[in-house]
Design an enzyme around this catalytic site. Sequence first.
Site, PDB file in Angstrom:
ATOM      1  N   ASP A   1       0.920  -4.804  12.819  1.00 48.85           N
ATOM      2  CA  ASP A   1       0.320  -5.132  11.523  1.00 48.85           C
ATOM      3  C   ASP A   1       0.444  -6.640  11.281  1.00 48.85           C
ATOM      4  O   ASP A   1       1.541  -7.145  11.036  1.00 48.85           O
ATOM      5  CB  ASP A   1       1.023  -4.362  10.398  1.00 48.85           C
ATOM      6  CG  ASP A   1       0.365  -4.570   9.044  1.00 48.85           C
ATOM      7  OD1 ASP A   1      -0.558  -5.406   8.941  1.00 48.85           O
ATOM      8  OD2 ASP A   1       0.763  -3.893   8.080  1.00 48.85           O
TER       9      ASP A   1
ATOM     10  N   LYS B   1      13.140  -0.701  -0.101  1.00 50.79           N
ATOM     11  CA  LYS B   1      11.718  -0.334  -0.099  1.00 50.79           C
ATOM     12  C   LYS B   1      11.596   1.126  -0.522  1.00 50.79           C
ATOM     13  O   LYS B   1      12.171   2.018   0.124  1.00 50.79           O
ATOM     14  CB  LYS B   1      11.084  -0.561   1.271  1.00 50.79           C
ATOM     15  CG  LYS B   1       9.586  -0.297   1.285  1.00 50.79           C
ATOM     16  CD  LYS B   1       8.871  -1.017   2.419  1.00 50.79           C
ATOM     17  CE  LYS B   1       9.187  -0.478   3.775  1.00 50.79           C
ATOM     18  NZ  LYS B   1       8.270  -1.024   4.813  1.00 50.79           N
TER      19      LYS B   1
ATOM     20  N   SER C   1       0.803  -1.221   0.000  1.00 51.06           N
ATOM     21  CA  SER C   1       0.000   0.000   0.000  1.00 51.06           C
ATOM     22  C   SER C   1       0.835   1.269   0.000  1.00 51.06           C
ATOM     23  O   SER C   1       0.434   2.280  -0.577  1.00 51.06           O
ATOM     24  CB  SER C   1      -0.934   0.006   1.212  1.00 51.06           C
ATOM     25  OG  SER C   1      -0.184  -0.148   2.404  1.00 51.06           O
TER      26      SER C   1
ATOM     27  N   ASP D   1       8.612  -5.495   7.915  1.00 46.92           N
ATOM     28  CA  ASP D   1       7.697  -4.354   7.976  1.00 46.92           C
ATOM     29  C   ASP D   1       7.433  -3.901   9.410  1.00 46.92           C
ATOM     30  O   ASP D   1       6.512  -4.376  10.072  1.00 46.92           O
ATOM     31  CB  ASP D   1       6.375  -4.681   7.274  1.00 46.92           C
ATOM     32  CG  ASP D   1       5.603  -3.406   6.922  1.00 46.92           C
ATOM     33  OD1 ASP D   1       5.915  -2.347   7.502  1.00 46.92           O
ATOM     34  OD2 ASP D   1       4.704  -3.473   6.075  1.00 46.92           O
TER      35      ASP D   1
ATOM     36  N   ASN E   1       3.950  -9.992   6.012  1.00 50.68           N
ATOM     37  CA  ASN E   1       5.032  -9.551   6.893  1.00 50.68           C
ATOM     38  C   ASN E   1       5.792 -10.717   7.509  1.00 50.68           C
ATOM     39  O   ASN E   1       6.732 -10.501   8.276  1.00 50.68           O
ATOM     40  CB  ASN E   1       4.471  -8.667   8.014  1.00 50.68           C
ATOM     41  CG  ASN E   1       3.898  -7.368   7.481  1.00 50.68           C
ATOM     42  OD1 ASN E   1       4.253  -6.938   6.388  1.00 50.68           O
ATOM     43  ND2 ASN E   1       3.009  -6.752   8.237  1.00 50.68           N
TER      44      ASN E   1
ATOM     45  N   MET F   1      17.599  -2.459   3.537  1.00 56.56           N
ATOM     46  CA  MET F   1      17.786  -3.437   4.610  1.00 56.56           C
ATOM     47  C   MET F   1      18.342  -4.729   4.023  1.00 56.56           C
ATOM     48  O   MET F   1      18.372  -4.915   2.803  1.00 56.56           O
ATOM     49  CB  MET F   1      16.444  -3.713   5.298  1.00 56.56           C
ATOM     50  CG  MET F   1      15.470  -4.508   4.436  1.00 56.56           C
ATOM     51  SD  MET F   1      13.749  -4.442   5.001  1.00 56.56           S
ATOM     52  CE  MET F   1      13.161  -3.034   4.020  1.00 56.56           C
TER      53      MET F   1
END
Length: 436
Positions: free
Chosen positions: A284, A154, A136, A303, A289, A241
């Site tokens: 989350d 990311k 998202s 995440d 994840n 990362m």
Amino acid sequence: MTSDARKVPSGRLSRLGAFGQLAAGVAGGVVAEGARRLAQGERPTMSDLLLTPANAVRVTEQLSRLRGAAMKLGQMISLDAGDMLPAELTQILARLRDAAHIMPPTQLEKVLATSWGPGWRRRFRRFDARPVAAASIGQVHRAELPDGRVLAIKVQYPGVARSIDSDVDNVATLLKVSGLLPSGLDLAPLLTEAKRQLHEEADYLREAAQMSRYADLLADDPAFLVPRPAMDLTGRHVLAMDFIAARSIDTLGEADQDVRNRAMAALLGLVLREVFDFGFMQTDPNFANYRWQEATGKIVLLDFGAARPVAERVREGYAALVHSGLHTDKPGLCRALIEIGFLSENQFARHGPALDRIIDTILGLLDRADDFDFADRRFTEQIRAEVPSIASDRASWHIPPAETLFVQRKISGTIALAVRMKARLPVKDMVARYDT
């Protein structure tokens, strides 16, 4: 992940225009569907006209194109609300979990050049332009440094951070005008907290710090792997990362029963440690994840944008729930449910017998001495059988405090994964360790 590459609307006016197109398209669908049903002699309700398959496609497609808070809020609602939303709306929102588009190469190049400078490619031995994942708020690319270190990069979609407040307000307006939510339901506290969390998630420097904190907390835990950030390549809108090779957690469902049990015991145990030991939780529970390494049996955690402290009153509330449940103290459990904000006095007054049966089912689970079989759906079916009568009473709808809701979202998501994995776990013994 979808293979479509579509430019993310980054300006305020372009995003507002996209919501306008969505509203106009849905309205047109309502008119067309209403005319069709009236011609057939039906008298459809507004919710019947809004929740058509065609409108479901319109909503999902447009929110997927917008990405950012518009898509994230839909995902959050679908996970948080559970059985309290109409099934049709839940299906629309759930589809957003896997519906993200990716940025076209020209837009990606502009974002990275802004973050790293025009000669950014010289920093890498290799940078894969095709993302390995899209969600998202951003998409993830695989890259390799000259020294051989492999990274996951990311990259945040442009305009996401600036559009959070207006996107959340626009999605909330769509929900309100649909008539699916009671007009008297106060969404303001939840929306305020959703905006705050989304702003935190859009700050990749903050996420890098949270990732490092988690890596330190779990450094000696043989069940988990947590990537470390590469801070020299990380900024507010780009997060670099370690790339840790692993498979989707869904593939764990093909493993032997004891392997699934060990993995889910580790994940459920982590949730309990987050609440009672760490006072810090990644809230989350999106299955994306979690990744699984078949060769090592380790779970890779990803995440950390939604990582946050667990408020002391929330920790105390869950401690009271654990104590009351383990000691079969039904009045105490009812008080704890009200104090932590899961249920209201009004709901107990209006739906006491149904809530009593739900609580009896929960107490029956905690009273079992043997392993709980998450593949046995009788437990959830007994609770779901009581939900419709409560959910249909719009005057009793109640939203828990946001600080409770986000913690419970993680707990519920972990239980949902245990159900999917058909795990068998000593739930009573695991929870009893935290009885004070």
